[in-house]
Design a protein around this motif. Structure first.
Motif, short mmCIF file in Angstrom:
data_model
loop_
_atom_site.label_atom_id
_atom_site.label_comp_id
_atom_site.label_asym_id
_atom_site.label_seq_id
_atom_site.Cartn_x
_atom_site.Cartn_y
_atom_site.Cartn_z
N THR A 1 3.68 4.58 2.98
CA THR A 1 2.09 4.15 2.76
C THR A 1 2.25 2.53 2.26
O THR A 1 3.40 3.03 2.01
CB THR A 1 1.16 4.31 1.97
N THR A 2 1.86 2.00 2.45
CA THR A 2 1.71 -0.13 2.00
C THR A 2 1.82 0.07 0.79
O THR A 2 1.02 0.52 -0.08
CB THR A 2 0.67 -0.75 2.33
N CYS A 3 2.70 -1.15 0.44
CA CYS A 3 3.24 -1.57 -0.69
C CYS A 3 2.44 -2.13 -1.86
O CYS A 3 2.00 -2.53 -1.07
CB CYS A 3 4.42 -1.94 -0.33
N GLY B 1 8.49 -25.76 -4.01
CA GLY B 1 9.18 -25.08 -5.07
C GLY B 1 9.16 -23.66 -5.26
O GLY B 1 9.60 -23.06 -5.89
N VAL B 2 8.64 -23.43 -4.65
CA VAL B 2 7.74 -22.03 -4.45
C VAL B 2 8.98 -21.14 -4.41
O VAL B 2 9.08 -21.93 -3.00
CB VAL B 2 6.50 -21.32 -3.73
N THR B 3 9.43 -20.13 -4.90
CA THR B 3 10.07 -19.35 -4.05
C THR B 3 10.08 -17.64 -4.33
O THR B 3 8.93 -17.37 -5.02
CB THR B 3 11.93 -19.24 -4.78
N TYR B 4 10.82 -16.99 -3.43
CA TYR B 4 10.37 -15.45 -3.65
C TYR B 4 11.45 -14.57 -3.55
O TYR B 4 12.61 -14.91 -2.74
CB TYR B 4 8.93 -15.01 -1.89
N LYS B 5 11.29 -12.90 -3.77
CA LYS B 5 12.59 -12.38 -3.50
C LYS B 5 11.74 -10.38 -3.08
O LYS B 5 10.79 -10.97 -3.07
CB LYS B 5 13.01 -11.99 -5.24
N THR B 6 12.88 -10.17 -3.42
CA THR B 6 12.46 -9.12 -2.22
C THR B 6 11.92 -7.73 -3.44
O THR B 6 12.31 -7.43 -4.52
CB THR B 6 13.68 -8.23 -1.66
N CYS B 7 10.44 -7.37 -2.41
CA CYS B 7 10.00 -6.61 -3.76
C CYS B 7 10.83 -5.09 -4.35
O CYS B 7 10.89 -4.83 -3.73
CB CYS B 7 8.59 -5.73 -2.96
N SER B 8 10.73 -4.87 -5.21
CA SER B 8 11.80 -4.43 -5.78
C SER B 8 10.99 -2.58 -5.78
O SER B 8 11.95 -1.52 -5.78
CB SER B 8 11.71 -4.08 -7.60
N THR B 9 9.41 -2.42 -4.87
CA THR B 9 9.06 -1.24 -5.80
C THR B 9 9.29 -0.70 -4.46
O THR B 9 10.06 0.48 -4.40
CB THR B 9 8.08 -1.56 -5.69
N CYS B 10 9.55 -1.52 -3.24
CA CYS B 10 10.15 -1.24 -1.95
C CYS B 10 11.82 -1.88 -1.17
O CYS B 10 11.29 -1.20 -0.68
CB CYS B 10 8.31 -1.40 -0.84
N ASN B 11 11.96 -1.81 -2.00
CA ASN B 11 13.16 -2.96 -1.59
C ASN B 11 12.48 -3.60 -0.40
O ASN B 11 13.40 -3.64 0.83
CB ASN B 11 14.45 -1.88 -1.29
N GLY B 12 11.42 -4.29 0.57
CA GLY B 12 11.17 -4.86 0.52
C GLY B 12 11.36 -4.35 2.73
O GLY B 12 11.12 -5.27 3.64
N HIS B 13 10.71 -3.59 2.86
CA HIS B 13 10.49 -2.72 3.66
C HIS B 13 8.62 -2.97 3.94
O HIS B 13 8.50 -2.62 4.83
CB HIS B 13 11.16 -1.55 3.51
N GLY B 14 8.12 -3.18 3.10
CA GLY B 14 6.92 -3.07 3.48
C GLY B 14 6.02 -2.03 2.84
O GLY B 14 3.90 -1.72 2.49
N GLN B 15 6.45 -0.86 2.65
CA GLN B 15 6.30 0.43 2.47
C GLN B 15 7.18 1.64 1.66
O GLN B 15 7.82 1.25 1.20
CB GLN B 15 6.21 1.11 3.83
N VAL B 16 6.47 2.12 1.43
CA VAL B 16 6.83 3.62 0.25
C VAL B 16 6.75 4.88 0.87
O VAL B 16 5.71 5.70 1.27
CB VAL B 16 5.87 2.70 -0.75
N THR B 17 7.61 4.97 0.58
CA THR B 17 7.47 6.50 1.39
C THR B 17 8.20 7.78 0.60
O THR B 17 8.62 7.55 -0.59
CB THR B 17 8.65 6.80 2.36
N ARG B 18 7.23 8.86 0.85
CA ARG B 18 6.75 9.48 -0.28
C ARG B 18 6.89 11.28 0.56
O ARG B 18 6.52 11.17 1.65
CB ARG B 18 5.55 9.81 -0.92
N VAL B 19 8.23 12.09 -0.37
CA VAL B 19 7.87 13.57 0.97
C VAL B 19 7.63 14.69 -0.47
O VAL B 19 7.39 14.81 -1.20
CB VAL B 19 9.52 13.74 0.36
#
Length: 372
Positions: free
Chosen positions: A183-185, A153-171
């Motif tokens: 960097t890792t989300c 019954g456990v379900t998952y959804k796309t992470c809204s912080t990284c949009n499913g990429h697993g990493q966050v890009t900063r400029v």
């Protein structure tokens, strides 16, 4: 035959931990999948280097490998310290590459497309007690293990912080221009997804504890303290993660009459004075059952009889050890008058006066032979 771990990394057995790490990093960068796209030989060399480093970087594993070689980790039924996959390698040693490959690893090693990271579940450790007979013959044990598994019954959804990429890009704007860093989300831990629905019996990671019976095949010849591995039978990981491993520590139970020394066994056989004088046959314990041996007349106390191939099989596949029977002539402490009179008459008889022969070895010679 598997290649020697020291040879794979190109270091000596006396190499320090820092030298081993440096050698592994050099090999790993040389054969990294990002540097050798589509090259199966390079990928295989990459895995071999990681497998070697996994063992040689751990003091306990390194000590066992130095003593027993690959046999310390390779056994039947899914055991082994090798056969690492890319998820294992990057989840354990990804940080050793530093900034050499950016951080995405080209979709390898626990990182999916776009840098998603596959989490590995934690390992479980158990201890199994084995009799000497089980060690000599090999055995399959069915062990009940309580492990964490994905709750229904456990379900998952796309992470809204990284949009499913697993990493966050900063400029960042600097005096040298715009610099981009990844960097890792922190929200999803690099997995690219977060839990959506969680049943009441699941923990915060969507897991629950269940009991499972795991068959474990233990090869003949294992030794006390040896650790075997059953791949994938540890705790599961949340989402699309990889299950941890079940680590099995061997504990050898003491035998009532046999003593183990490596692959050889020792048995203390006590015979009476008349039996030593007249000769006899005796039934003794062996790991394969009872064995009858014949003692010649006039056998001396301290004599060692070697029964070849009646010991423990070598875990390296080099045959079997021997059963060494130590003959001890039991001298009576309490005699009645008739017995005492007999021995008083015999003590000056020629046959009762010690006359060591050339073939009768001294205690030190027997010890030397026993360990040769």
């Amino acid at each position: 035959m598997k290649q020697d771990y020291y040879e794979i990394l190109g270091v000596d057995k006396s190499a320090s931990a820092a030298e081993i790490k440096k050698a592994y990093r050099k090999k790993a960068i040389k054969y990294h999948p990002d540097k050798n796209p589509g090259d199966k030989e390079a990928e295989e060399s990459f895995k071999k280097a990681a497998e070697a480093y996994e063992v040689l970087s751990d003091p306990d594993k390194k000590a066992r490998y130095d003593q027993y070689g690959h046999a310390a980790f390779d056994g039947a039924g899914g055991f082994g310290g090798g056969n690492m996959n890319m998820e294992d390698i990057f989840s354990q040693f990804g940080d050793i590459f530093g900034g050499a490959f950016g951080g995405g690893f080209g979709g390898f090693g626990g990182f999916g497309g776009g840098g998603q990271r596959r989490v590995k579940g934690s390992n479980l450790r158990i201890r199994i007690k084995l009799t000497l007979e089980e060690i000599a013959n090999g055995v399959e044990k069915k062990i009940k293990v309580r492990r964490k598994v994905q709750a229904p019954g456990v379900t998952y959804k796309t992470c809204s912080t990284c949009n499913g990429h697993g990493q966050v890009t900063r400029v960042t704007n600097t005096i040298l221009g715009r610099m981009q860093t990844a960097t890792t989300c922190t929200t999803c831990g690099g997995a690219g997804q977060v839990m959506d629905k969680r049943p009441a019996d699941a923990d915060a990671q969507g897991l629950r504890i269940e009991e499972e019976t795991v068959p474990i095949k233990i090869p003949a010849g294992v030794v006390d303290g040896m650790q075997l591995k059953v791949t994938g039978k540890g705790n599961e990981a949340p989402g699309n993660g990889i299950s941890g491993d079940l680590l099995v520590a061997i504990e050898e139970e003491e035998h009532s009459t046999l003593k183990r020394e490596g692959d050889n066994l020792h048995y203390d056989l006590y015979v009476s004075y008349p039996e030593a004088v007249l000769g006899t046959s005796k039934e003794i314990d062996a790991v394969t059952g009872k064995v009858r041996i014949k003692l010649e007349a006039g056998i001396q106390s301290g004599k060692i009889l070697r029964l070849r191939g009646k010991g423990i099989p070598s875990i390296n596949g080099y045959g079997k050890g021997d059963l060494l029977v130590h003959v001890n002539v039991w001298t009576p402490k309490n005699l009645n008058k008739e017995q005492r009179d007999f021995f008083e008459r015999m003590q000056h008889e020629d046959n009762f006066i010690p006359k060591p022969e050339r073939g009768d070895k001294s205690f030190f010679e027997k010890v030397k032979d026993m360990f040769s």
